[in-house]
Design a protein around this motif. Structure first.
Motif, short mmCIF file in Angstrom:
data_model
loop_
_atom_site.label_atom_id
_atom_site.label_comp_id
_atom_site.label_asym_id
_atom_site.label_seq_id
_atom_site.Cartn_x
_atom_site.Cartn_y
_atom_site.Cartn_z
N GLU A 100 -8.82 5.99 -8.73
CA GLU A 100 -7.93 4.86 -8.41
C GLU A 100 -8.39 3.60 -9.15
OE1 GLU A 100 -6.64 6.27 -3.92
OE2 GLU A 100 -8.06 4.63 -4.16
N SER A 115 -4.34 2.54 -4.98
CA SER A 115 -4.70 2.30 -3.58
C SER A 115 -4.12 0.96 -3.18
CB SER A 115 -6.24 2.27 -3.50
OG SER A 115 -6.69 1.19 -2.77
N ARG A 163 0.47 4.05 -3.09
CA ARG A 163 0.02 5.43 -2.89
C ARG A 163 0.83 6.41 -3.73
NH1 ARG A 163 -4.49 5.83 -0.99
NH2 ARG A 163 -5.04 4.05 0.28
N ASP A 197 0.83 -1.21 0.00
CA ASP A 197 0.00 0.00 0.00
C ASP A 197 0.86 1.26 0.00
OD1 ASP A 197 -2.56 1.38 0.17
OD2 ASP A 197 -1.90 1.96 2.16
N LYS A 198 1.96 1.21 0.77
CA LYS A 198 2.84 2.39 0.87
C LYS A 198 3.40 2.74 -0.51
CE LYS A 198 4.14 0.81 5.40
NZ LYS A 198 5.10 -0.06 6.07
#
Lengths: 39, 701
Positions: free
Chosen positions: B409, B380, B375, B371-372
């Motif tokens: 997204e 997402s 982004r 996820d990091k």
């Protein structure tokens, strides 16, 4: 002769199958709820 | 004797082991399909309850509540709201997990309030002692007004109890758990008066979400009874709070948790597997092992399948009566089927690994970890699921973007997912890598071919992220998003679940893509064996004349080869291939590869089957040659190999980036409701693929 007939038959089945697969119209599902907006 | 059938709907939160329960109840009596009108996967299975009674079990998509926020969640609600639906259940089985009972019971109480007979299954009961959990089942049954089955789907405990409860579903109470009208008495009274024959909670759900519901006019409800969006949200929140109050009170009486017994292994593992350095390192090492194994383990069965089909083709050619149909069988159909079946080992191994990672609970950690990174590229954390499932096939992967609430997204994820290396690319990569990368090992254990395969997967992932980054800058859509992911407990993967998954995916490949490959093989063989009569029909005389004129000494074998090659060039396929040759020549491809590239726009894996058929038509009649050998032996007029390092890399890059899948384009059209996006995808991806392949070939040649 029979070999040629079988060959053309196989070819016809193959062409028909591919045509159906990519251009054939899919039957709408009959289980959709009322006021179905998906078709 | 006529068998009566009970319709059962299996519902639960994601990661509660719902599919394991389904597999245990139904065994292998399953059918996979799609919900009508939409392409969310539907699984139906059957199980025998007694001599004259059976149950039809419908496995529904995982959902956290009946307040749907995505299309697949809506499937559950649509079914439960529509009594006319032929799958409307006689009884609902709600699967919960013993460690997350509080959260899982929210959905249960909502379904119970629809006044449908409901059974509560508490799964993973074998972990209760380990986690210090004690349940007072009779007390819980009394409070929740239902029957409970304590189950361990992994250890096959309690499955018979579920079957008995299903058989006896008529005795279940239909009494609701909660009176939802207490959240706004005046409003609900108004509703009750207007629709006296309708269930109040059902009406409330209709108002709060857009579903197709019986004969009620949605517009009428909307105009008369819908409050403002903010008011509805507020009431929904109030309802959820009331439900949790009820669940808390119930669990206080029926559940005891000894926190001191709660094992901390999971926490320790989570710390390592989601660590900002070790997490990525472990993921990378795992990927590395997977791709090494795919090549190493599958080489033996692949060679076996390849040589078996070569032998079979040769046997057919020798033993069947000579003629056109025999040629079709030995040069078109058998190599065509061989071109499909040869990739079963690699596809099975890939899905074996993916299933093991999913079943063990590790995949959710990967989603969290990524996820990091996501982004930064405008995606997402939820985009990881489509991107990972894109390694199987872009079609279900694009459909799985439906749980991304944010449109920007979701759109970016849809547009970049086809860059991910799908299983259809695997056969193409596998054959090209084996042709151009030597079977060497670096440092004694790292297979160079496995390493190349892994680099191609990373290249696809990199291209997806890069495109997402660009799209994020270009698309001017302002939206907000959040990310929630379920972290299931770690489990030893169940052999049965892994096996069923591998079997299903392999079957999908063989019977889905396989039929297209076989049909194309027949057509290609025909086009390669027939041509306009003027030159094709007189091939023998023309070639003999050419050899006589050049005063060359030639053997009967050389004459035969020359005729075969001349015929292929003058056949219909040769004419088509030659006409596109100017466009593909700068990429290092000859007209035969051109035909394979064009036909693989139907489906990528067709590439290998097409080449197998074209080379089969052009090869010696009774030779036992494998697909790989035929491709390896192919030479240009100047005697150099057609599949050399430069043309091989160019082909690999073309396949890595090109949008060669009609079905994916169709799904993108459906999901974006416009032809604009699939067309942008087609031209951008294929244009980019062409330029990259061109640059690679011109640089490497």
């Amino acid at each position: 002769m029979i070999q040629t007939v079988l060959t053309y038959l196989a070819l016809a089945v193959a062409v028909f199958f591919l045509f159906q697969k990519f251009f054939g119209r899919k039957k709408p599902g009959k289980k959709c709820g009322d006021n179905c907006k998906c078709h | 004797m006529v068998q009566s059938s009970i319709k059962v709907a299996l519902i639960g939160n994601p990661n509660t082991g719902k599919t394991s329960v389904f597999n245990q109840i139904t065994g292998l009596h399953q059918q996979v399909g799609n919900y009508p009108g939409i392409t969310v996967e539907k699984k139906i299975g059957t199980c025998k309850l007694s001599e004259n009674r059976k149950a039809t079990i419908l496995d529904l998509p995982g959902t956290y509540s009946l307040n749907a926020s995505s299309i697949d969640e809506n499937v559950v609600i649509e079914l439960l709201m529509n009594k006319k639906d032929e799958n409307f259940p006689d009884v609902v089985v709600v699967v919960t997990e013993v460690e997350n009972l509080k959260r899982n019971l929210l959905l249960f109480t909502q379904i119970k309030d629809l006044e449908i007979p409901t059974i509560l299954v508490i799964n993973m009961c074998d972990r209760m002692a380990l986690k210090g959990i004690e349940l007072d089942v009779p007390q819980l049954e009394k409070e929740l007004k239902t029957k409970i089955a304590l189950v361990s789907s992994r250890k096959n405990i309690g499955i018979e109890k579920i079957k008995n409860l299903i058989a006896d579903y008529e005795s279940l109470s239909k009494e609701p758990c909660l009176n939802a009208s207490i959240i706004d008495e005046a409003y609900f009274n108004k509703l009750r008066r207007a629709f006296p024959n309708q269930l109040l909670y059902k009406l409330w759900l209709v108002i709060t979400q857009d579903v197709n519901f019986l004969n009620l006019e949605r517009k009428e409800i909307q105009n008369t009874f819908t409050k403002s969006h903010a008011d509805l949200k507020r009431l929904q929140q109030k309802e959820t709070i009331k439900r949790y109050q009820f669940i808390n009170d119930t669990l206080k009486m029926g559940q005891k948790i000894d926190v001191s017994k709660n094992n901390t292994v999971r926490a320790k593992l989570d710390r390592i597997l989601t660590h900002k350095v070790f997490g990525y390192l472990i993921f990378f090492v795992l990927l590395f092992i997977i791709f090494q194994s795919i090549f190493d383990w599958s080489s033996i069965p692949m060679n076996l399948i390849d040589s078996s089909f070569a032998n079979l083709a040769s046997y057919a050619k020798t033993n069947l009566p000579p003629g056109e149909f025999t040629n079709l069988i030995s040069e078109g159909i058998i190599p065509g089927i061989g071109g499909i079946l040869i990739f079963i080992p690699q596809i099975a191994f890939l899905f074996l690994f993916i299933s093991v990672l999913e079943e063990s609970g590790y995949m959710s950690r990967v989603v969290f970890l990524m996820d990091k990174i996501m982004r930064r590229y405008g995606l997402s954390g939820k985009s990881v699921v489509p991107l990972i499932s894109g390694t199987a096939c872009a079609i279900p992967a694009i459909m799985s973007t439906r749980n991304i609430e944010n449109w920007k997204e979701r759109l970016i994820t849809i547009l970049v997912t086809p860059f991910i290396t799908c299983s259809a690319r695997l056969p193409v990569y596998a054959i090209l890598i084996s042709l151009i990368i030597p079977e060497k090992r670096v440092l004694g254990f790292i297979s160079l071919q496995g390493l190349t395969l892994m680099l191609l997967y990373l290249l696809g992932f990199g291209a997806a992220l890069f495109s997402a980054f660009i799209l994020n800058k270009i698309l001017q859509l302002k939206t907000k998003s959040y990310f929630v992911v379920e972290m299931p407990s770690y489990k030893i993967p169940l052999f049965k679940n892994v096996g069923i998954n591998v079997l299903e995916k392999t079957k999908e490949f063989v019977f889905g893509a396989g039929k297209i490959i076989l049909a194309l093989s027949i057509i290609l063989w025909f086009l390669g064996s027939h041509g306009p009569d003027d030159e094709f029909g007189k091939a023998d005389q023309i070639v003999q004349k050419q050899l006589d004129v050049s005063n060359q000494k030639y053997s009967p074998k050389l004459l035969k080869d020359q005729i075969r090659s001349f015929k292929l060039e003058k056949s219909y396929i040769g004419i088509i291939g030659k006409s596109i040759e100017p466009v593909i020549k700068p990429l290092g491809y000859d007209w035969k590869i051109g035909i394979a590239v064009v036909s693989s726009f139907a489906a990528r894996e067709v590439f290998v089957g097409t080449l197998a058929t074209i080379y089969s038509v052009g090869s010696h009649s009774k030779e036992k040659t494998t697909i790989k050998n035929r491709m390896q032996a192919e030479v240009k007029p100047d005697g150099t190999k057609v599949f050399n390092f430069a043309s091989g890399i160019s082909l690999l890059l073309f396949h890595a980036f090109a949008m060669q899948c009609v079905s994916t384009l169709a799904v993108v059209k459906k999901e974006t409701n416009s032809w604009k996006w699939p067309l942008i995808q087609l031209f951008f991806m294929s244009g980019f693929a062409y330029l990259t392949a061109l640059a690679a070939y011109q640089f490497l040649k």
